[in-house]
Write an enzyme that holds these catalytic residues in place. Sequence first.
Site, PDB file in Angstrom:
ATOM      1  N   ASP A  11      79.254  54.416  28.509  1.00  0.00           N
ATOM      2  CA  ASP A  11      78.812  53.155  29.110  1.00  0.00           C
ATOM      3  C   ASP A  11      77.627  53.488  30.002  1.00  0.00           C
ATOM      4  O   ASP A  11      77.787  54.211  30.998  1.00  0.00           O
ATOM      5  CB  ASP A  11      79.927  52.537  29.955  1.00  0.00           C
ATOM      6  CG  ASP A  11      81.093  52.057  29.108  1.00  0.00           C
ATOM      7  OD1 ASP A  11      80.848  51.486  28.035  1.00  0.00           O
ATOM      8  OD2 ASP A  11      82.250  52.256  29.516  1.00  0.00           O
ATOM      9  N   ASP A 130      85.439  41.971  23.831  1.00  0.00           N
ATOM     10  CA  ASP A 130      86.120  42.199  25.105  1.00  0.00           C
ATOM     11  C   ASP A 130      87.121  41.065  25.279  1.00  0.00           C
ATOM     12  O   ASP A 130      86.731  39.894  25.384  1.00  0.00           O
ATOM     13  CB  ASP A 130      85.126  42.200  26.269  1.00  0.00           C
ATOM     14  CG  ASP A 130      84.098  43.328  26.155  1.00  0.00           C
ATOM     15  OD1 ASP A 130      84.453  44.379  25.586  1.00  0.00           O
ATOM     16  OD2 ASP A 130      82.967  43.147  26.638  1.00  0.00           O
TER      17      ASP A 130
END
Length: 252
Positions: A11, A130
């Site tokens: 990330d 998500d």
Amino acid sequence: MLAKRIIPCLDVKDGRVVKGVNFVNLRDAGDPVELAAIYDKEGADELVFLDISASHEGRATMIEVVRKTAGEITIPFTVGGGIAHVDDMKRLLRAGADKIGINTAAVVNPQLVEDGARKFGSQCIVVAIDAKFNPEWGEWEVYTHGGRKTTGIRALEWVKRVEQLGAGEILLTSMDADGTKDGFDVKLTRAVSDLVGIPVIASGGAGRAEHFADVFEAGRADAGLAATIFHYKELTIADVKNDLRSKGVEVR
């Protein structure tokens, strides 16, 4: 049965790898190019690079970091974040990505999934989802913009739609489990895996080696993705694969 894959996730924010809990409280975890090279040598099956603030900040993914990372590795490499057009996909593929991950852009413009699959092949298009449990619904809701925005979209309906549009793979992150190290969200993963015929990468919650076996066996995931445990050397790729082998799970 295909061998299960172990995938570290980078990330990236402002050119550095970061990790938090439930998508907040981010802390620095290192240089993405250096970490990618380490994971390649350690036996990772693939690598995922997510520019986590690109969509929120309304800008394109960092091409130069992608190019440098691709130059250091030999394993398949998925890149996501800030991808809004087929031309963005083309630029990233030219920079060395093997697959393109789209999340927010797919929700905003589902046609992008179909266009990307038609131009580059379904195997190239990974739809990242998500999802967070919505107690009022009794099921999971899709979030966008790095987990910042609700959509009102039911995750189980969305996974079926993106498969129909041509997605070749789903990267499924449980926002409830993310960074907790309490284990993958097996219930969510199983619900999605049972609905679609394309591979599902489970993400969010890995804390121990046995969590991977749980999500592969009970959750029917095709791959397990993790960040915190690998970045901070709590577990190595070899630790996870050795545990899986001891349980009779086929790995590469």
